[in-house]
Design an enzyme around this catalytic site. Sequence first.
Site, PDB file in Angstrom:
ATOM      1  N   ASN A  42      -2.590  14.774  26.102  1.00 49.78           N
ATOM      2  CA  ASN A  42      -1.496  13.927  25.603  1.00 49.78           C
ATOM      3  C   ASN A  42      -0.383  13.715  26.618  1.00 49.78           C
ATOM      4  O   ASN A  42       0.229  12.648  26.655  1.00 49.78           O
ATOM      5  CB  ASN A  42      -0.909  14.534  24.321  1.00 49.78           C
ATOM      6  CG  ASN A  42      -0.152  13.515  23.499  1.00 49.78           C
ATOM      7  OD1 ASN A  42      -0.680  12.435  23.207  1.00 49.78           O
ATOM      8  ND2 ASN A  42       1.060  13.831  23.147  1.00 49.78           N
ATOM      9  N   TYR A  90       2.009  23.331  29.025  1.00 46.65           N
ATOM     10  CA  TYR A  90       3.061  22.332  28.819  1.00 46.65           C
ATOM     11  C   TYR A  90       3.680  21.954  30.174  1.00 46.65           C
ATOM     12  O   TYR A  90       3.705  20.784  30.554  1.00 46.65           O
ATOM     13  CB  TYR A  90       4.120  22.882  27.856  1.00 46.65           C
ATOM     14  CG  TYR A  90       5.352  22.018  27.749  1.00 46.65           C
ATOM     15  CD1 TYR A  90       5.275  20.734  27.222  1.00 46.65           C
ATOM     16  CD2 TYR A  90       6.599  22.475  28.178  1.00 46.65           C
ATOM     17  CE1 TYR A  90       6.405  19.924  27.130  1.00 46.65           C
ATOM     18  CE2 TYR A  90       7.736  21.689  28.081  1.00 46.65           C
ATOM     19  CZ  TYR A  90       7.634  20.414  27.563  1.00 46.65           C
ATOM     20  OH  TYR A  90       8.760  19.609  27.483  1.00 46.65           O
TER      21      TYR A  90
HETATM   22  N1  LIG Z   1      13.704  18.822  23.514  1.00 48.88           N
HETATM   23  C1  LIG Z   1      13.838  19.450  24.681  1.00 48.88           C
HETATM   24  O1  LIG Z   1      14.606  20.428  24.813  1.00 48.88           O
HETATM   25  C2  LIG Z   1      13.073  18.982  25.894  1.00 48.88           C
HETATM   26  C3  LIG Z   1      13.200  19.707  27.087  1.00 48.88           C
HETATM   27  C4  LIG Z   1      12.485  19.280  28.211  1.00 48.88           C
HETATM   28  C5  LIG Z   1      11.695  18.138  28.140  1.00 48.88           C
HETATM   29  N2  LIG Z   1      11.586  17.455  26.961  1.00 48.88           N
HETATM   30  C6  LIG Z   1      10.713  16.286  26.915  1.00 48.88           C
HETATM   31  O2  LIG Z   1      11.416  15.195  26.339  1.00 48.88           O
HETATM   32  C7  LIG Z   1      10.534  14.388  25.565  1.00 48.88           C
HETATM   33  C8  LIG Z   1      11.110  14.196  24.187  1.00 48.88           C
HETATM   34  O3  LIG Z   1      11.313  15.468  23.578  1.00 48.88           O
HETATM   35  P1  LIG Z   1      11.775  15.572  22.049  1.00 48.88           P
HETATM   36  O4  LIG Z   1      12.420  16.892  21.884  1.00 48.88           O
HETATM   37  O5  LIG Z   1      12.506  14.344  21.666  1.00 48.88           O
HETATM   38  O6  LIG Z   1      10.351  15.618  21.331  1.00 48.88           O
HETATM   39  P2  LIG Z   1       9.920  15.003  19.921  1.00 48.88           P
HETATM   40  O7  LIG Z   1       8.681  15.716  19.509  1.00 48.88           O
HETATM   41  O8  LIG Z   1      11.064  14.995  18.977  1.00 48.88           O
HETATM   42  O9  LIG Z   1       9.573  13.496  20.287  1.00 48.88           O
HETATM   43  C9  LIG Z   1       8.375  13.136  20.915  1.00 48.88           C
HETATM   44  C10 LIG Z   1       7.877  11.863  20.264  1.00 48.88           C
HETATM   45  O10 LIG Z   1       6.690  11.456  20.935  1.00 48.88           O
HETATM   46  C11 LIG Z   1       5.777  10.953  19.972  1.00 48.88           C
HETATM   47  N3  LIG Z   1       4.438  11.069  20.562  1.00 48.88           N
HETATM   48  C12 LIG Z   1       3.813  12.201  20.985  1.00 48.88           C
HETATM   49  N4  LIG Z   1       2.619  11.890  21.511  1.00 48.88           N
HETATM   50  C13 LIG Z   1       2.484  10.538  21.415  1.00 48.88           C
HETATM   51  C14 LIG Z   1       1.474   9.627  21.810  1.00 48.88           C
HETATM   52  N5  LIG Z   1       0.339  10.035  22.390  1.00 48.88           N
HETATM   53  N6  LIG Z   1       1.664   8.310  21.584  1.00 48.88           N
HETATM   54  C15 LIG Z   1       2.805   7.873  20.994  1.00 48.88           C
HETATM   55  N7  LIG Z   1       3.792   8.684  20.590  1.00 48.88           N
HETATM   56  C16 LIG Z   1       3.633  10.014  20.815  1.00 48.88           C
HETATM   57  C17 LIG Z   1       6.021  11.819  18.741  1.00 48.88           C
HETATM   58  O11 LIG Z   1       5.594  11.194  17.541  1.00 48.88           O
HETATM   59  C18 LIG Z   1       7.524  12.036  18.790  1.00 48.88           C
HETATM   60  O12 LIG Z   1       8.218  11.060  18.040  1.00 48.88           O
HETATM   61  C19 LIG Z   1       9.185  15.110  25.556  1.00 48.88           C
HETATM   62  O13 LIG Z   1       8.326  14.474  26.478  1.00 48.88           O
HETATM   63  C20 LIG Z   1       9.523  16.516  26.002  1.00 48.88           C
HETATM   64  O14 LIG Z   1       8.462  17.129  26.690  1.00 48.88           O
HETATM   65  C21 LIG Z   1      12.250  17.864  25.835  1.00 48.88           C
END
Ligand SMILES: NC(=O)c1ccc[n+]([C@@H]2O[C@H](COP(=O)([O-])OP(=O)(O)OC[C@H]3O[C@@H](n4cnc5c(N)ncnc54)[C@H](O)[C@@H]3O)[C@@H](O)[C@H]2O)c1
Length: 323
Positions: free
Chosen positions: A93, A142
């Site tokens: 993914n 991850y």
């Molecule tokens: N939240 C954190 O502290 C953090 C820290 C470092 C990096 N990130 C990165 O930031 C991004 C957003 O994080 P978040 O906390 O908002 O996560 P989240 O899970 O709230 O949002 C991710 C979204 O991606 C969608 N998604 C996942 N796989 C998909 C696919 N194959 N096709 C279409 N939609 C898909 C999900 O439905 C979800 O709405 C992520 O990539 C995460 O790795 C987040």
Amino acid sequence: MKILVTGGAGYIGSVLTAKLLDSGHEVIVLDSLVNGNFEAVDSRARFVSGDIADIGVLKSIFEENSGIDAVAHLAGFIEVSESVKDPEKYLNNNYEKPKVLISEMLSAGVKNIIFSSTAAVYGIPQTDLITEEHVTQPINAYGESKLKLEQYLDEQKVNGLNAVSLRFFNASGATANHGEMHNPETHLIPSLIKCIAEGKDAYVFGTDYGTKDGSALRDYVHVEDIADAHLLLLEKMKIGEKLESAYNIGSGTGFTVLEVVTTLEKVTGKKLSIKNAARREGDPAKLVASIERIKKLGWIPKRTNLEEIISTAWNWHSKNAVR
Ligand SMILES: NC(=O)c1ccc[n+]([C@@H]2O[C@H](COP(=O)([O-])OP(=O)(O)OC[C@H]3O[C@@H](n4cnc5c(N)ncnc54)[C@H](O)[C@@H]3O)[C@@H](O)[C@H]2O)c1
């Protein structure tokens, strides 16, 4: 500008979408809703329900929305512990699927992409402040999936791709309308809020680290500051400014788990039931970003006060029943 936000129904993506719209940009959100919530998507955005690797969906997005300036790619799976149990799910993914998105955007002539990477690309920190030059040795799938995509984005520069990876540290806080609600919730602040709401014990994993109070120290960066960083970089990409491949997005300071607990108790006026537990494998004592590189572009985190960060999260959770 016209921006495609993948993962725009998630925590950070929904804040970014609203902020882009408030700044006068046009936004198309692509999200499969595998983890996000449709209600979190600002109604001014055009919402497309679909997977980032669905070629048909991607072709119609780029055909129906000509002149997209950039993609903000936030879609992905985010649970470190799940990635340890099921690495293939994460490599698929977070690494394989985005390659389809990148191929389709390049075919449509869209060259700019900002990718949501993570501090997990660094692995165990070897310095107190982590710069972008720190060795990248992820210790879970991850982090590995994110690092592999960063490397792929760099390789695609020969095909005209203009890519920037933003390595977020601990995204936190909320806006009035959008906040953090993962299921399961693994992030500290919303987990503690859940413990308060449900009257459950809260666990502090590791109380013998070499930090001021023995609990682990992390860099909490407000979600609105993350959105601001995207806005700044999108403007710079639009005018063709030369940018680095990767930037840390953190606050540049750290707070311990126990400091977060105490501050949450102060903000909410409620007492948490704390239980001490053993360290979790792979959890470093300290993870704090050096943010000197992005500061040179004119970004500084504006919401670094822990009480303010926690207040925004608490306010949002109080209005949106904890699920
Ligand atoms: N939240 C954190 O502290 C953090 C820290 C470092 C990096 N990130 C990165 O930031 C991004 C957003 O994080 P978040 O906390 O908002 O996560 P989240 O899970 O709230 O949002 C991710 C979204 O991606 C969608 N998604 C996942 N796989 C998909 C696919 N194959 N096709 C279409 N939609 C898909 C999900 O439905 C979800 O709405 C992520 O990539 C995460 O790795 C987040």
